[in-house]
Design a protein around this motif. Structure first.
Motif, PDB file in Angstrom:
ATOM      1  N   GLY A   6       0.622  -1.130   0.066  1.00 24.23           N
ATOM      2  CA  GLY A   6       0.150   0.074  -0.085  1.00 24.23           C
ATOM      3  C   GLY A   6       0.999   1.123  -0.151  1.00 24.23           C
ATOM      4  N   GLU A   7       0.164   2.439   0.540  1.00 17.67           N
ATOM      5  CA  GLU A   7       0.806   3.737   0.671  1.00 17.67           C
ATOM      6  C   GLU A   7       2.221   3.670   1.132  1.00 17.67           C
ATOM      7  N   THR A   8       2.195   2.841   2.513  1.00 16.19           N
ATOM      8  CA  THR A   8       3.577   2.761   3.048  1.00 16.19           C
ATOM      9  C   THR A   8       4.501   2.274   2.508  1.00 16.19           C
ATOM     10  N   ALA A   9       4.488   1.270   1.536  1.00 19.60           N
ATOM     11  CA  ALA A   9       5.415   0.855   0.674  1.00 19.60           C
ATOM     12  C   ALA A   9       5.975   1.936  -0.288  1.00 19.60           C
ATOM     13  N   VAL A  10       4.964   2.571  -0.998  1.00 19.45           N
ATOM     14  CA  VAL A  10       5.418   3.575  -1.890  1.00 19.45           C
ATOM     15  C   VAL A  10       6.224   4.606  -1.246  1.00 19.45           C
ATOM     16  N   ARG A  11       5.712   5.269  -0.131  1.00 23.38           N
ATOM     17  CA  ARG A  11       6.530   6.240   0.765  1.00 23.38           C
ATOM     18  C   ARG A  11       8.018   5.736   1.013  1.00 23.38           C
ATOM     19  N   VAL A  12       8.224   4.213   1.345  1.00 21.38           N
ATOM     20  CA  VAL A  12       9.545   3.811   1.582  1.00 21.38           C
ATOM     21  C   VAL A  12      10.369   4.027   0.285  1.00 21.38           C
ATOM     22  N   LEU A  13       9.801   3.472  -0.813  1.00 18.84           N
ATOM     23  CA  LEU A  13      10.543   3.413  -2.159  1.00 18.84           C
ATOM     24  C   LEU A  13      10.631   4.967  -2.556  1.00 18.84           C
ATOM     25  N   ASN A  14       9.821   5.747  -2.528  1.00 14.61           N
ATOM     26  CA  ASN A  14      10.037   7.293  -2.793  1.00 14.61           C
ATOM     27  C   ASN A  14      11.310   7.891  -1.786  1.00 14.61           C
ATOM     28  N   ALA A  15      11.207   7.489  -0.720  1.00 16.74           N
ATOM     29  CA  ALA A  15      12.446   7.950   0.121  1.00 16.74           C
ATOM     30  C   ALA A  15      13.727   7.214  -0.052  1.00 16.74           C
ATOM     31  N   VAL A  16      13.629   6.185  -0.702  1.00 16.00           N
ATOM     32  CA  VAL A  16      14.878   5.569  -1.145  1.00 16.00           C
ATOM     33  C   VAL A  16      15.403   6.261  -2.419  1.00 16.00           C
ATOM     34  N   GLY A  17      14.517   6.648  -3.330  1.00 18.32           N
ATOM     35  CA  GLY A  17      14.977   7.599  -4.378  1.00 18.32           C
ATOM     36  C   GLY A  17      15.419   8.811  -4.162  1.00 18.32           C
ATOM     37  N   GLY A  18      14.747   9.440  -2.958  1.00 20.42           N
ATOM     38  CA  GLY A  18      15.502  10.679  -2.246  1.00 20.42           C
ATOM     39  C   GLY A  18      16.836  10.223  -1.890  1.00 20.42           C
ATOM     40  N   LEU A  19      17.192   9.572  -1.366  1.00 23.12           N
ATOM     41  CA  LEU A  19      18.543   9.236  -0.915  1.00 23.12           C
ATOM     42  C   LEU A  19      19.505   8.858  -1.843  1.00 23.12           C
ATOM     43  N   ASN A  20      18.796   8.063  -2.849  1.00 21.87           N
ATOM     44  CA  ASN A  20      19.904   8.058  -4.198  1.00 21.87           C
ATOM     45  C   ASN A  20      20.106   9.122  -4.863  1.00 21.87           C
ATOM     46  N   ASN A  21      19.378  10.112  -5.053  1.00 23.56           N
ATOM     47  CA  ASN A  21      19.415  11.388  -5.544  1.00 23.56           C
ATOM     48  C   ASN A  21      20.338  12.393  -4.666  1.00 23.56           C
ATOM     49  N   ALA A  22      20.458  12.053  -3.560  1.00 23.63           N
ATOM     50  CA  ALA A  22      21.459  13.059  -2.872  1.00 23.63           C
ATOM     51  C   ALA A  22      22.697  12.654  -3.310  1.00 23.63           C
ATOM     52  N   GLY A  23      23.075  11.281  -3.534  1.00 23.15           N
ATOM     53  CA  GLY A  23      24.612  10.931  -3.856  1.00 23.15           C
ATOM     54  C   GLY A  23      25.353  10.930  -2.953  1.00 23.15           C
ATOM     55  N   ASP A  24      25.312  10.873  -1.662  1.00 22.37           N
ATOM     56  CA  ASP A  24      26.276  10.802  -0.657  1.00 22.37           C
ATOM     57  C   ASP A  24      26.607   9.263  -0.252  1.00 22.37           C
ATOM     58  N   ALA A  25      26.074   8.487  -0.900  1.00 19.63           N
ATOM     59  CA  ALA A  25      26.202   7.179  -0.369  1.00 19.63           C
ATOM     60  C   ALA A  25      26.047   6.220  -1.856  1.00 19.63           C
ATOM     61  N   PRO A  26      26.292   5.017  -1.738  1.00 20.47           N
ATOM     62  CA  PRO A  26      26.117   3.834  -2.917  1.00 20.47           C
ATOM     63  C   PRO A  26      24.659   3.779  -3.270  1.00 20.47           C
ATOM     64  N   PRO A  27      24.335   4.005  -4.427  1.00 19.29           N
ATOM     65  CA  PRO A  27      22.956   3.859  -4.741  1.00 19.29           C
ATOM     66  C   PRO A  27      22.212   2.166  -4.313  1.00 19.29           C
ATOM     67  N   ILE A  28      21.067   2.457  -4.109  1.00 14.47           N
ATOM     68  CA  ILE A  28      20.242   1.229  -3.305  1.00 14.47           C
ATOM     69  C   ILE A  28      19.347   0.971  -4.314  1.00 14.47           C
ATOM     70  N   THR A  29      19.381  -0.418  -4.699  1.00 22.13           N
ATOM     71  CA  THR A  29      18.456  -0.817  -5.443  1.00 22.13           C
ATOM     72  C   THR A  29      17.364  -1.509  -4.721  1.00 22.13           C
ATOM     73  N   THR A  30      16.100  -1.063  -4.962  1.00 19.70           N
ATOM     74  CA  THR A  30      14.744  -1.751  -4.043  1.00 19.70           C
ATOM     75  C   THR A  30      14.174  -2.797  -4.956  1.00 19.70           C
ATOM     76  N   VAL A  31      14.063  -4.011  -3.871  1.00 21.75           N
ATOM     77  CA  VAL A  31      13.257  -5.105  -4.428  1.00 21.75           C
ATOM     78  C   VAL A  31      11.989  -5.101  -3.624  1.00 21.75           C
ATOM     79  N   LEU A  32      10.900  -5.056  -4.247  1.00 24.03           N
ATOM     80  CA  LEU A  32       9.698  -5.242  -3.270  1.00 24.03           C
ATOM     81  C   LEU A  32       9.102  -6.643  -3.607  1.00 24.03           C
TER      82      LEU A  32
END
Length: 374
Positions: free
Chosen positions: A16-42
């Motif tokens: 549901g919406e909680t999963a989407v918010r987690v996935l979007n937050a990972v996208g935000g971290l990846n965009n920050a570029g201060d750590a290796p990118p995270i691949t999400t597996v739902l």
């Protein structure tokens, strides 16, 4: 010294919406570029081969075995087959959650949040630090309910994100959440928040948690600690501007929280738009989304990721979480009411609680914050 954890492949067992918010937050971290990118597996149940909430994931995989026959070993084997190094664990049976976290640790798979021993401790009311007088409060009176979000790192810092009033409820979920708690005297609110932080420190908590209290405007007591800490509450984020899901992942990687939590201001109100029939005991009314249109405007946030054609079933009737922020309660209330008035939703074969929410917000007692807890 706390070691740094590298997260490369994050498994997400959530929906549901909680999963989407987690996935979007990972996208935000990846965009920050201060750590290796995270691949999400739902991971999802095999009964739903194309979950709508998996659209933002890099990979979508079935969680092996039928839900009624699935064992913890099956789940861990599924995670290992997907080469997952870290797990975001959403809703899971309470009596199995700690065991799954322990099994993941044994398989060298990290789990975002507290460890298995902490989960077991806070799940047992007899092992919680004594806070408040439960016997004096639980005498049949209607009590107000307050939730306090906490976030703790490995370096001794505990963030307290303030309390929200969730006294207007249906079954086990709030219909309306409000932060800060207008119905709680300032001195009592401060004591409740301090108790949540003290509890986190005493049990050595790490990660995010939600501490639930009840009160009678004078005395209070803790009733539960939720280690899932559902990330669908936007009130804290709207009052502070911070992404707390992102910080949960940073804490798991070993980063230290800033010494002080982000400053919060104003008032945030949140309602849950559900595919339920209030005239039939809030029965879930499944069907397919035929129309879904939400407003935009100053201070209004809508977390809604279903699209026209997506199915709503009995297990997940949530259509949207609508949040409004204002400099005071009156402005926040006006904004959230206008947002609901401009919301259009049609479920083929079903209905929603939209009219009920509007009637609730129009209620004079609610507007004075004197509505009875339900």
């Amino acid at each position: 010294m706390t070691s740094t954890v590298t997260v490369e492949r994050l498994g997400v067992i959530d929906s549901g919406e909680t999963a989407v918010r987690v996935l979007n937050a990972v996208g935000g971290l990846n965009n920050a570029g201060d750590a290796p990118p995270i691949t999400t597996v739902l991971f999802h149940d095999e009964s739903d081969p194309q979950p709508w909430f998996g659209r933002e994931a890099d990979e979508v995989r079935p969680l092996c075995a039928d839900v009624e026959q699935r064992s913890i070993d099956d789940v861990v084997a599924c995670l290992r087959a997907a080469d997952v190094d870290t797990l975001w664990l959403g809703a899971w049976p309470d009596d199995e959650r700690a065991d799954l976290i322990a099994a993941c640790a044994a398989a060298d798979i990290g789990v975002v949040g507290p460890d298995a021993d902490t989960v077991r401790r806070v799940a047992d009311p007899d092992r919680l630090p004594p806070i408040g007088d439960r016997a004096a409060l639980f005498d049949g009176r209607p009590l107000r309910r307050v939730e306090v979000d906490i976030l703790a790192d490995d370096h001794g810092t505990v963030w307290n994100l303030g309390g929200r009033d969730v006294s207007v409820r249906r079954r086990h979920h709030s219909l309306v959440a409000e932060a800060p708690c207008a119905a709680v005297p300032d001195e009592l609110a401060a004591a409740i928040c301090a108790a949540a932080s003290d509890l986190a420190r005493e049990v050595g908590y790490r990660g995010a948690g939600m501490v639930t209290f009840v009160h009678d405007h004078t005395d209070f007591a803790v009733t539960a600690v939720d280690c899932i800490a559902p990330p669908d509450h936007a009130t804290s984020e709207e009052r502070s501007g911070a992404s707390f899901i992102g910080w949960r992942l940073r804490v798991h990687r070993g980063e230290a929280l800033p010494e002080h939590e982000p400053a919060a201001d104003g008032v945030a109100m949140e309602v849950r738009l559900l595919a339920e029939d209030p005239d039939d005991g809030f029965t879930v009314t499944p069907g397919r989304v035929a129309l879904l249109s939400f407003p935009t405007g100053t201070g209004v946030r809508v977390d809604a990721n279903r699209r026209v054609g997506d199915r709503v079933d009995e297990t997940d009737p949530l259509l949207a979480i609508i949040t409004a922020w204002g400099p005071d309660r009156s402005v926040a209330l006006t904004r959230i009411r206008r947002a609901l008035e401009r919301t259009a939703v049609v479920i083929d074969g079903g209905t929603t609680n939209l009219s009920f929410l509007l009637a609730l917000l129009d209620d004079e007692q609610f507007q004075r914050d004197e509505v009875d807890p339900v």
